[in-house]
Design a protein around this motif. Structure first.
Motif, PDB file in Angstrom:
ATOM      1  N   ALA A   1       6.220   7.601  -9.571  1.00 61.23           N
ATOM      2  CA  ALA A   1       7.426   7.487  -8.737  1.00 61.23           C
ATOM      3  C   ALA A   1       7.163   8.010  -7.330  1.00 61.23           C
ATOM      4  N   THR A   2       6.382   9.074  -7.220  1.00 64.53           N
ATOM      5  CA  THR A   2       6.042   9.607  -5.904  1.00 64.53           C
ATOM      6  C   THR A   2       5.172   8.621  -5.134  1.00 64.53           C
ATOM      7  N   VAL A   3       4.184   8.048  -5.812  1.00 65.11           N
ATOM      8  CA  VAL A   3       3.300   7.066  -5.171  1.00 65.11           C
ATOM      9  C   VAL A   3       4.096   5.837  -4.728  1.00 65.11           C
ATOM     10  N   ALA A   4       5.048   5.409  -5.553  1.00 67.77           N
ATOM     11  CA  ALA A   4       5.811   4.187  -5.281  1.00 67.77           C
ATOM     12  C   ALA A   4       7.054   4.420  -4.431  1.00 67.77           C
ATOM     13  N   ALA A   5       7.312   5.643  -4.036  1.00 68.92           N
ATOM     14  CA  ALA A   5       8.545   5.960  -3.297  1.00 68.92           C
ATOM     15  C   ALA A   5       8.653   5.110  -2.031  1.00 68.92           C
ATOM     16  N   GLY A   6       9.796   4.465  -1.888  1.00 65.21           N
ATOM     17  CA  GLY A   6      10.065   3.665  -0.704  1.00 65.21           C
ATOM     18  C   GLY A   6       9.388   2.303  -0.687  1.00 65.21           C
ATOM     19  N   VAL A   7       8.726   1.940  -1.770  1.00 67.79           N
ATOM     20  CA  VAL A   7       8.022   0.655  -1.831  1.00 67.79           C
ATOM     21  C   VAL A   7       8.692  -0.229  -2.878  1.00 67.79           C
ATOM     22  N   GLU A   8       9.333  -1.305  -2.423  1.00 68.11           N
ATOM     23  CA  GLU A   8       9.986  -2.210  -3.368  1.00 68.11           C
ATOM     24  C   GLU A   8       8.978  -3.110  -4.066  1.00 68.11           C
ATOM     25  N   ASP A   9       7.955  -3.533  -3.324  1.00 73.59           N
ATOM     26  CA  ASP A   9       6.974  -4.467  -3.859  1.00 73.59           C
ATOM     27  C   ASP A   9       5.564  -3.975  -3.539  1.00 73.59           C
ATOM     28  N   PRO A  10       4.813  -3.536  -4.546  1.00 71.77           N
ATOM     29  CA  PRO A  10       3.450  -3.060  -4.287  1.00 71.77           C
ATOM     30  C   PRO A  10       2.574  -4.106  -3.601  1.00 71.77           C
ATOM     31  N   TRP A  11       2.817  -5.392  -3.878  1.00 73.24           N
ATOM     32  CA  TRP A  11       2.008  -6.440  -3.253  1.00 73.24           C
ATOM     33  C   TRP A  11       2.254  -6.499  -1.756  1.00 73.24           C
ATOM     34  N   ALA A  12       3.477  -6.253  -1.316  1.00 79.88           N
ATOM     35  CA  ALA A  12       3.763  -6.229   0.121  1.00 79.88           C
ATOM     36  C   ALA A  12       3.017  -5.069   0.783  1.00 79.88           C
ATOM     37  N   LEU A  13       2.948  -3.948   0.093  1.00 78.95           N
ATOM     38  CA  LEU A  13       2.205  -2.803   0.619  1.00 78.95           C
ATOM     39  C   LEU A  13       0.720  -3.145   0.728  1.00 78.95           C
ATOM     40  N   HIS A  14       0.175  -3.795  -0.287  1.00 81.01           N
ATOM     41  CA  HIS A  14      -1.231  -4.202  -0.235  1.00 81.01           C
ATOM     42  C   HIS A  14      -1.460  -5.184   0.918  1.00 81.01           C
ATOM     43  N   ALA A  15      -0.536  -6.104   1.125  1.00 80.33           N
ATOM     44  CA  ALA A  15      -0.658  -7.051   2.244  1.00 80.33           C
ATOM     45  C   ALA A  15      -0.674  -6.317   3.580  1.00 80.33           C
ATOM     46  N   ARG A  16       0.138  -5.275   3.690  1.00 81.18           N
ATOM     47  CA  ARG A  16       0.152  -4.492   4.932  1.00 81.18           C
ATOM     48  C   ARG A  16      -1.182  -3.787   5.133  1.00 81.18           C
ATOM     49  N   TRP A  17      -1.743  -3.196   4.073  1.00 84.25           N
ATOM     50  CA  TRP A  17      -3.033  -2.521   4.188  1.00 84.25           C
ATOM     51  C   TRP A  17      -4.125  -3.508   4.585  1.00 84.25           C
ATOM     52  N   THR A  18      -4.081  -4.711   4.018  1.00 83.47           N
ATOM     53  CA  THR A  18      -5.069  -5.738   4.366  1.00 83.47           C
ATOM     54  C   THR A  18      -4.913  -6.140   5.826  1.00 83.47           C
ATOM     55  N   SER A  19      -3.677  -6.312   6.260  1.00 85.48           N
ATOM     56  CA  SER A  19      -3.416  -6.653   7.652  1.00 85.48           C
ATOM     57  C   SER A  19      -3.919  -5.559   8.597  1.00 85.48           C
ATOM     58  N   GLU A  20      -3.660  -4.312   8.245  1.00 84.06           N
ATOM     59  CA  GLU A  20      -4.145  -3.192   9.069  1.00 84.06           C
ATOM     60  C   GLU A  20      -5.665  -3.184   9.141  1.00 84.06           C
ATOM     61  N   ALA A  21      -6.315  -3.450   7.999  1.00 81.47           N
ATOM     62  CA  ALA A  21      -7.783  -3.471   7.979  1.00 81.47           C
ATOM     63  C   ALA A  21      -8.316  -4.606   8.851  1.00 81.47           C
ATOM     64  N   LEU A  22      -7.647  -5.767   8.814  1.00 79.67           N
ATOM     65  CA  LEU A  22      -8.048  -6.881   9.678  1.00 79.67           C
ATOM     66  C   LEU A  22      -7.873  -6.510  11.147  1.00 79.67           C
TER      67      LEU A  22
END
Length: 167
Positions: free
Chosen positions: A142-163
């Motif tokens: 719950a702490t890790v997922a706090a404020g994140v509705e969709d883990p895939w959207a978070l992963h997409a953001r991390w990928t975008s940041e890395a790009l």
């Protein structure tokens, strides 16, 4: 306070720079595939991963490596359990692991995964990456997922940041 036309325009432009307007992108985001964007006075960005619309990722470069620790939930004849694993390709990995629910992604590699395994070692099923679903484990997720509705959207953001960091 009365303002002249020039100052009204300046105030309007300044306010518009602070708040974007959600709108559909002209096409899918080249990074995450989302169709939802945010229009700003100077640019449009993807609402999911914040990739600037119109910027094209360099197709000759391999996709950036984004290591994640994932938390999967499985309810079956063996009980209610959570898998803590790691991968740089979550879509491929999660497709290969039977589960009912993706609980969260946490940015990290094998070192982070090993730390999580050590923290919850007393609840681990022997010789697996599966753990009994305990209040402590669920609180951590719950702490890790706090404020994140969709883990895939978070992963997409991390990928975008890395790009973006790669240039």
């Amino acid at each position: 306070m009365p303002l002249c036309g020039g100052h009204v325009a300046l105030v309007t432009d300044t306010a518009a720079e602070q708040v974007g307007t959600e709108d559909a992108l002209p096409g899918p985001c080249p990074v995450c595939g989302s169709r939802l964007g945010v229009r700003w006075p100077t640019a449009t960005t993807c609402a999911t991963c914040e990739w600037p619309w119109g910027d094209v990722p360099d197709g000759e470069l391999p996709p950036p490596r984004v290591d994640v620790v994932y938390y999967l939930r499985q309810r079956d004849d063996f009980g209610d359990r959570v898998k803590i694993g790691t991968t740089a390709n979550p879509r491929q990995r999660l497709a290969a692991v039977p589960h009912q629910e993706l609980l969260a992604f946490e940015r990290g590699d094998r070192r982070v995964e090993r730390r999580r395994h050590a923290v919850f070692a007393t609840d681990r099923y022997p010789r697996t990456e599966w753990f009994r679903t305990t209040p402590a484990l669920l609180a951590h997720v719950a702490t890790v997922a706090a404020g994140v509705e969709d883990p895939w959207a978070l992963h997409a953001r991390w990928t975008s940041e890395a790009l973006a960091l790669r240039g």
